[in-house]
Design a protein around this motif. Sequence first.
Motif, PDB file in Angstrom:
ATOM      1  N   VAL A  22       0.832  -1.205   0.000  1.00  0.00           N
ATOM      2  CA  VAL A  22       0.000   0.000   0.000  1.00  0.00           C
ATOM      3  C   VAL A  22       0.867   1.257   0.000  1.00  0.00           C
ATOM      4  N   SER A  23       1.946   1.253   0.756  1.00  0.00           N
ATOM      5  CA  SER A  23       2.843   2.418   0.793  1.00  0.00           C
ATOM      6  C   SER A  23       3.416   2.704  -0.585  1.00  0.00           C
ATOM      7  N   LYS A  24       3.774   1.651  -1.315  1.00  0.00           N
ATOM      8  CA  LYS A  24       4.285   1.852  -2.673  1.00  0.00           C
ATOM      9  C   LYS A  24       3.207   2.424  -3.582  1.00  0.00           C
ATOM     10  N   LEU A  25       1.984   1.914  -3.450  1.00  0.00           N
ATOM     11  CA  LEU A  25       0.886   2.404  -4.285  1.00  0.00           C
ATOM     12  C   LEU A  25       0.580   3.875  -4.017  1.00  0.00           C
ATOM     13  N   PHE A  26       0.751   4.299  -2.757  1.00  0.00           N
ATOM     14  CA  PHE A  26       0.480   5.685  -2.376  1.00  0.00           C
ATOM     15  C   PHE A  26       1.711   6.579  -2.526  1.00  0.00           C
ATOM     16  N   GLY A  27       2.816   6.027  -2.959  1.00  0.00           N
ATOM     17  CA  GLY A  27       4.035   6.817  -3.120  1.00  0.00           C
ATOM     18  C   GLY A  27       4.653   7.236  -1.794  1.00  0.00           C
ATOM     19  N   LEU A  28       4.433   6.444  -0.756  1.00  0.00           N
ATOM     20  CA  LEU A  28       4.972   6.765   0.563  1.00  0.00           C
ATOM     21  C   LEU A  28       6.304   6.052   0.784  1.00  0.00           C
ATOM     22  N   SER A  29       7.015   6.484   1.810  1.00  0.00           N
ATOM     23  CA  SER A  29       8.267   5.834   2.168  1.00  0.00           C
ATOM     24  C   SER A  29       7.996   4.407   2.635  1.00  0.00           C
ATOM     25  N   THR A  33      11.501   1.842   7.045  1.00  0.00           N
ATOM     26  CA  THR A  33      12.605   2.804   7.112  1.00  0.00           C
ATOM     27  C   THR A  33      12.339   3.980   8.050  1.00  0.00           C
ATOM     28  N   TYR A  34      11.190   4.015   8.728  1.00  0.00           N
ATOM     29  CA  TYR A  34      10.905   5.129   9.632  1.00  0.00           C
ATOM     30  C   TYR A  34      10.074   4.656  10.821  1.00  0.00           C
ATOM     31  N   GLY A  35       9.921   5.538  11.784  1.00  0.00           N
ATOM     32  CA  GLY A  35       9.124   5.224  12.963  1.00  0.00           C
ATOM     33  C   GLY A  35       9.649   3.999  13.683  1.00  0.00           C
ATOM     34  N   SER A  36       8.765   3.042  13.920  1.00  0.00           N
ATOM     35  CA  SER A  36       9.154   1.795  14.590  1.00  0.00           C
ATOM     36  C   SER A  36       9.819   0.815  13.622  1.00  0.00           C
ATOM     37  N   ALA A  41       0.039  -1.338  10.121  1.00  0.00           N
ATOM     38  CA  ALA A  41      -0.861  -0.196   9.971  1.00  0.00           C
ATOM     39  C   ALA A  41      -0.505   0.964  10.894  1.00  0.00           C
ATOM     40  N   THR A  42      -0.122   0.671  12.136  1.00  0.00           N
ATOM     41  CA  THR A  42       0.202   1.738  13.085  1.00  0.00           C
ATOM     42  C   THR A  42       1.381   2.558  12.599  1.00  0.00           C
ATOM     43  N   ASN A  43       2.389   1.905  12.060  1.00  0.00           N
ATOM     44  CA  ASN A  43       3.551   2.651  11.578  1.00  0.00           C
ATOM     45  C   ASN A  43       3.235   3.407  10.297  1.00  0.00           C
ATOM     46  N   VAL A  44       2.410   2.814   9.420  1.00  0.00           N
ATOM     47  CA  VAL A  44       1.999   3.520   8.205  1.00  0.00           C
ATOM     48  C   VAL A  44       1.234   4.790   8.584  1.00  0.00           C
ATOM     49  N   LEU A  45       0.478   4.739   9.668  1.00  0.00           N
ATOM     50  CA  LEU A  45      -0.255   5.916  10.131  1.00  0.00           C
ATOM     51  C   LEU A  45       0.688   7.056  10.467  1.00  0.00           C
ATOM     52  N   ARG A  46       1.908   6.735  10.899  1.00  0.00           N
ATOM     53  CA  ARG A  46       2.897   7.766  11.225  1.00  0.00           C
ATOM     54  C   ARG A  46       3.339   8.556   9.996  1.00  0.00           C
ATOM     55  N   SER A 198       0.985   9.785  16.355  1.00  0.00           N
ATOM     56  CA  SER A 198       2.195  10.585  16.292  1.00  0.00           C
ATOM     57  C   SER A 198       2.820  10.442  14.911  1.00  0.00           C
ATOM     58  N   LYS A 199       3.367  11.515  14.377  1.00  0.00           N
ATOM     59  CA  LYS A 199       3.942  11.499  13.048  1.00  0.00           C
ATOM     60  C   LYS A 199       5.344  10.905  13.073  1.00  0.00           C
ATOM     61  N   LYS A 200       5.785  10.479  11.892  1.00  0.00           N
ATOM     62  CA  LYS A 200       7.148   9.929  11.778  1.00  0.00           C
ATOM     63  C   LYS A 200       8.157  11.052  11.943  1.00  0.00           C
ATOM     64  N   LYS A 201       9.370  10.659  12.397  1.00  0.00           N
ATOM     65  CA  LYS A 201      10.455  11.626  12.550  1.00  0.00           C
ATOM     66  C   LYS A 201      11.373  11.568  11.342  1.00  0.00           C
TER      67      LYS A 201
END
Length: 201
Positions: A22-29, A33-36, A41-46, A198-201
């Motif tokens: 899903v992250s690839k489909l949405f063009g997300l990181s 590689t981030y957050g936890s 799903a919880t980390n994707v929410l970040r 909480s957002k990713k750092k």
Amino acid sequence: MVTILFAIAAYLIGSISFAVVVSKLFGLSDPRTYGSRNPGATNVLRSGNKAAAVLTLIGDGFKGWLAVWLAQRYGPQFGMEDGGIALVAIAVFLGHLWPVYFRFVGGKGVATALGVLLGINPWLGLATLVTWLVVAYAFRYSSLAALIAAIFAPFYSGLLFGVDATFFAVLAMSVLLVYRHRQNIANLMAGKEGRLGSKKK
């Protein structure tokens, strides 16, 4: 042999990491590689993309439900008994934890475990889900909610089915889920665990 084939199919279904897809489909990181760094799903929410997080949650839960449903629907035709269905439940969960498609680096299994529980019995899944929701709402820690829900899940299973193959399958998933959250446990004790939203750092 049929039970083994169903278990292998369940593992392959479980190996589909919806967080990564899903992250690839949405063009997300890549969520690894981030957050936890957990592909869940919880980390994707970040990432800040709620739609991606919801789709990840649904996908990971659905694959757990699907594997169990297929075993329940078609397994008995080939002589599969409750023990075989319990094995399928564990196999799809293991696929999520150690996915063959992603170099055996998977998530912690919360959504997939819920899907499995709903597949085994809707009341079992709903009781565990309500436990998660109550704890998550009260404390805003997804990991804490998952840990407490995992502890209660075998208890709910025992109440519904007694100590049978299903109970031991749920117990095994619960133990693995707690094990996968060992870093979260350390973070909770140190006061460093990230809260829901909480957002990713």
